[in-house]
Design a protein around this motif. Structure first.
Motif, PDB file in Angstrom:
ATOM      1  N   PHE A 180       0.857  -1.239   0.068  1.00 27.44           N
ATOM      2  CA  PHE A 180      -0.113  -0.058   0.099  1.00 27.44           C
ATOM      3  C   PHE A 180       0.928   1.236   0.244  1.00 27.44           C
ATOM      4  N   MET A 181       1.675   1.170   0.799  1.00 31.70           N
ATOM      5  CA  MET A 181       2.677   2.437   0.900  1.00 31.70           C
ATOM      6  C   MET A 181       3.609   2.767  -0.354  1.00 31.70           C
ATOM      7  N   THR A 182       4.003   1.630  -0.921  1.00 29.74           N
ATOM      8  CA  THR A 182       4.914   1.497  -2.086  1.00 29.74           C
ATOM      9  C   THR A 182       3.998   2.182  -3.253  1.00 29.74           C
ATOM     10  N   ILE A 183       2.610   1.932  -3.227  1.00 30.62           N
ATOM     11  CA  ILE A 183       1.671   2.459  -4.381  1.00 30.62           C
ATOM     12  C   ILE A 183       1.458   4.100  -4.047  1.00 30.62           C
ATOM     13  N   ILE A 184       1.447   4.415  -2.742  1.00 31.49           N
ATOM     14  CA  ILE A 184       1.273   6.021  -2.291  1.00 31.49           C
ATOM     15  C   ILE A 184       2.667   6.595  -2.584  1.00 31.49           C
ATOM     16  N   LEU A 185       3.835   5.940  -2.396  1.00 31.46           N
ATOM     17  CA  LEU A 185       5.267   6.683  -2.866  1.00 31.46           C
ATOM     18  C   LEU A 185       5.207   6.652  -4.560  1.00 31.46           C
ATOM     19  N   PHE A 186       4.926   5.775  -5.024  1.00 24.73           N
ATOM     20  CA  PHE A 186       4.604   5.912  -6.622  1.00 24.73           C
ATOM     21  C   PHE A 186       3.895   6.877  -6.947  1.00 24.73           C
ATOM     22  N   LEU A 187       2.580   7.114  -6.445  1.00 29.00           N
ATOM     23  CA  LEU A 187       1.811   8.287  -6.964  1.00 29.00           C
ATOM     24  C   LEU A 187       2.349   9.542  -6.451  1.00 29.00           C
ATOM     25  N   SER A 188       2.853   9.772  -5.298  1.00 32.61           N
ATOM     26  CA  SER A 188       3.592  10.860  -4.833  1.00 32.61           C
ATOM     27  C   SER A 188       4.605  11.373  -6.019  1.00 32.61           C
ATOM     28  N   ALA A 189       5.497  10.349  -6.276  1.00 32.36           N
ATOM     29  CA  ALA A 189       6.486  10.714  -7.162  1.00 32.36           C
ATOM     30  C   ALA A 189       5.954  11.085  -8.685  1.00 32.36           C
ATOM     31  N   VAL A 190       5.043  10.241  -9.146  1.00 31.29           N
ATOM     32  CA  VAL A 190       4.479  10.411 -10.334  1.00 31.29           C
ATOM     33  C   VAL A 190       3.751  11.701 -10.279  1.00 31.29           C
ATOM     34  N   GLY A 191       2.864  12.149  -9.580  1.00 35.67           N
ATOM     35  CA  GLY A 191       2.007  13.232  -9.434  1.00 35.67           C
ATOM     36  C   GLY A 191       2.921  14.421  -9.194  1.00 35.67           C
ATOM     37  N   SER A 192       4.018  14.511  -8.377  1.00 29.27           N
ATOM     38  CA  SER A 192       5.058  15.749  -8.551  1.00 29.27           C
ATOM     39  C   SER A 192       5.513  15.921  -9.808  1.00 29.27           C
ATOM     40  N   PHE A 193       6.211  14.764 -10.407  1.00 29.19           N
ATOM     41  CA  PHE A 193       6.806  15.057 -11.499  1.00 29.19           C
ATOM     42  C   PHE A 193       5.800  15.401 -12.623  1.00 29.19           C
ATOM     43  N   VAL A 194       4.537  15.230 -12.707  1.00 30.41           N
ATOM     44  CA  VAL A 194       3.580  15.454 -13.782  1.00 30.41           C
ATOM     45  C   VAL A 194       3.439  16.963 -13.686  1.00 30.41           C
ATOM     46  N   VAL A 195       3.168  17.175 -12.268  1.00 32.42           N
ATOM     47  CA  VAL A 195       2.716  18.839 -12.180  1.00 32.42           C
ATOM     48  C   VAL A 195       3.838  19.634 -12.431  1.00 32.42           C
ATOM     49  N   LYS A 196       5.135  19.392 -12.077  1.00 35.08           N
ATOM     50  CA  LYS A 196       6.285  20.215 -12.622  1.00 35.08           C
ATOM     51  C   LYS A 196       6.455  20.179 -14.201  1.00 35.08           C
ATOM     52  N   LEU A 197       5.886  18.971 -15.024  1.00 36.33           N
ATOM     53  CA  LEU A 197       6.080  19.205 -16.567  1.00 36.33           C
ATOM     54  C   LEU A 197       4.939  19.986 -16.977  1.00 36.33           C
ATOM     55  N   THR A 198       3.618  19.712 -16.411  1.00 31.38           N
ATOM     56  CA  THR A 198       2.494  20.400 -16.945  1.00 31.38           C
ATOM     57  C   THR A 198       1.480  21.018 -15.957  1.00 31.38           C
ATOM     58  N   LYS A 199       1.206  22.131 -16.051  1.00 27.72           N
ATOM     59  CA  LYS A 199       0.454  22.937 -15.319  1.00 27.72           C
ATOM     60  C   LYS A 199      -0.946  22.573 -15.249  1.00 27.72           C
ATOM     61  N   ILE A 200      -1.694  21.678 -14.453  1.00 31.79           N
ATOM     62  CA  ILE A 200      -2.903  21.152 -14.238  1.00 31.79           C
ATOM     63  C   ILE A 200      -3.921  22.067 -13.639  1.00 31.79           C
ATOM     64  N   GLU A 201      -4.648  22.977 -14.117  1.00 29.26           N
ATOM     65  CA  GLU A 201      -5.557  24.027 -13.772  1.00 29.26           C
ATOM     66  C   GLU A 201      -6.164  23.566 -12.233  1.00 29.26           C
ATOM     67  N   ALA A 202      -6.780  22.294 -12.274  1.00 30.77           N
ATOM     68  CA  ALA A 202      -7.419  21.910 -10.828  1.00 30.77           C
ATOM     69  C   ALA A 202      -6.656  21.959  -9.709  1.00 30.77           C
ATOM     70  N   ILE A 203      -5.315  21.391  -9.904  1.00 32.96           N
ATOM     71  CA  ILE A 203      -4.390  21.472  -8.767  1.00 32.96           C
ATOM     72  C   ILE A 203      -3.975  22.830  -8.457  1.00 32.96           C
ATOM     73  N   ASN A 204      -3.879  23.672  -9.603  1.00 30.63           N
ATOM     74  CA  ASN A 204      -3.258  25.105  -9.229  1.00 30.63           C
ATOM     75  C   ASN A 204      -4.459  25.817  -8.379  1.00 30.63           C
ATOM     76  N   LYS A 205      -5.707  25.525  -8.613  1.00 31.69           N
ATOM     77  CA  LYS A 205      -6.700  26.268  -7.986  1.00 31.69           C
ATOM     78  C   LYS A 205      -6.897  25.658  -6.556  1.00 31.69           C
ATOM     79  N   SER A 206      -6.349  24.458  -6.190  1.00 36.80           N
ATOM     80  CA  SER A 206      -6.234  23.883  -4.834  1.00 36.80           C
ATOM     81  C   SER A 206      -5.044  24.154  -4.182  1.00 36.80           C
TER      82      SER A 206
END
Length: 462
Positions: free
Chosen positions: A69-95
């Protein structure tokens, strides 16, 4: 200023909203918080707290699934951060919450990615063995992270009972006359120490960081509390004692831990780098604390009035629950990946390189001067605790001298600064402490507490 405070007391006393219901809003949640965080209980011959019972029960029920479970969380954390740095997602920027969670600097993105890779490698036992071995990544993923996951889950959910309903304000007012002259700290810091003592050091640090970011500690006070009062719990201390085969002396052992810890907490805040920290509050919120009791008003009465006023500011229990859930997500997605990355790296350095052995050489003559047997074997245990609190016990378990094992155990619990857990939590927080400063404070605590521990061991118990 005192006249204004006395008038404030009179105004508080006359306020209609301070009804029985308002007083109950203070003492009922606070009582539950005290029972969960601060009251020791014995379960199966183990001293713990209510929070620990919940954490142990959950961990026992889902232990086999936590690493995945925590390996999945760590994977999502890394992928989410990486994607946000490369692409500006409006929903995330508003939150504000999601933005602070994923829109981070490249350095922290890199560490999250390293943590995710280490977790995947360790879970599947692929790649270099020095990463996933039972002494490195295996310790972090299977021993440390499960404990942190469940403890932080319940700590974050229930910590508002300590923070938002007036308990800190009440206790802080009562014990300020002790804490301020002795440690130059607000009275509420005693609650941090108790939460660590009865629960865990990480819970104490989490409490301190939230208090600092809410305007209740200055930079200096937060730095002092985090590095001097985040003591190991009684439960973990007993684990260390048993591992070192000195549990038959646990009372003498823990008494020595308390005495050495108090001495270090008196001295360390009065010398650099802690003494150089500024007494200014976290800039975005400013000062939010007032523990000074006006003349003519009892500490108890002033504390109760302060507490009831604090509790009355809670307008919605839903917002409290939402804040707790967000804290859990922040810890799981932002802190635990760093624990996996830096904790594994620290253990690799400790296990597979001679760095800590080289760093420990200056301690050999120091140990010999203090007449500690097997000084050469004990010296690495004096420094390796910076990587992880349990490592000194691992090194010390093979030493024949009971006196030396006793001292190693005391030192592992009083050094406090270890990077696999508390150190990472502090580096991630807004508290102004750097890696170098943490290492200096670790050395200071080692040099201060070692002679005290050795002296007590020689003259009182051996």
């Amino acid at each position: 200023m005192e006249v204004g405070k006395i008038q404030k007391v009179e105004e508080f006393s006359k306020k209609k909203e301070f009804t029985a219901k308002q007083y109950m809003k203070f003492w009922l949640p606070s009582l539950i918080g005290v029972l969960l965080f601060l009251v020791p209980i014995s379960v199966n011959d183990k001293v713990t707290i209510g929070l620990g019972v919940l954490a142990d029960a959950l961990q026992g029920a889902i232990a086999d699934y936590i690493p995945l479970f925590m390996t999945i969380i760590l994977f999502l954390s890394a992928v989410g951060s990486f994607v946000v740095k490369l692409t500006k997602i409006e929903a995330i920027n508003k939150s504000i919450f999601l933005s602070s969670l994923f829109d981070i600097t490249p350095f922290w993105v890199t560490l999250r990615c390293i943590g995710a890779v280490f977790a995947v490698v360790t879970l599947n036992e692929i790649g270099p063995e020095f990463i996933w071995s039972s002494f490195t990544g295996g310790v972090v993923l299977y021993d440390l992270i499960p404990v942190l996951m469940v403890w932080f889950l319940f700590a974050c959910l229930f910590m508002p009972l300590l923070l938002q309903f007036g308990l800190m304000d009440f206790i802080g007012t009562l014990v300020r006359k002790i804490m301020f002259p002795l440690f130059k700290l607000p009275g509420r810091s005693s609650v941090d120490a108790l939460a660590s003592w009865m629960g865990s050091g990480t819970v104490g640090v989490l409490l301190t960081t939230q208090q600092y970011e809410s305007g209740y500690y200055t930079k200096r006070e937060a730095s002092v509390v985090a590095t001097n009062f985040s003591i190991a719990s009684i439960a973990f201390s007993l684990v260390i004692a048993k591992f070192l085969n000195i549990d038959h002396m646990f009372i003498q052992f823990y008494f020595t831990v308390i005495v050495t810890g108090i001495i270090a907490a008196v001295i360390c805040p009065r010398i650099p780098p802690l003494s150089l920290k500024k007494d200014v509050y976290y800039e975005p919120v400013g000062k939010q604390i007032d523990e000074v009791v006006p003349e003519g008003v009892s500490s108890f009465r002033w504390g109760v009035l302060q507490a009831v006023e604090k509790a009355s500011q809670v307008k919605s229990y839903r917002s409290v629950v939402k804040s707790g859930v967000q804290n859990v997500i922040d810890i799981w997605f932002a802190l635990i990946p760093l624990v996996m990355a830096l904790g594994t790296i620290a253990l690799i350095i400790a296990e597979f390189t001679p760095i800590f052995t080289y760093l420990s050489y200056p301690f050999v003559p120091f140990l010999q001067l203090l007449q500690i047997p097997e000084a050469h074997a004990a010296a690495p245990a004096m420094i390796v605790g910076f990587a992880d609190m349990f490592l000194p016990a691992v090194i010390g378990s093979g030493i024949e001298s009971e006196l030396t094992r006793f001292i190693i155990g005391v030192m592992s619990l009083t050094q406090l600064i270890y990077m696999s857990e508390i150190g990472i939590l502090l580096l991630k927080s807004k508290i102004p402490l750097s890696f170098v400063q943490l290492f200096i404070i670790f050395l200071q605590r080692t040099i201060i507490t070692l002679p005290v521990a050795a002296g007590m061991a020689h003259f009182l118990f051996f």
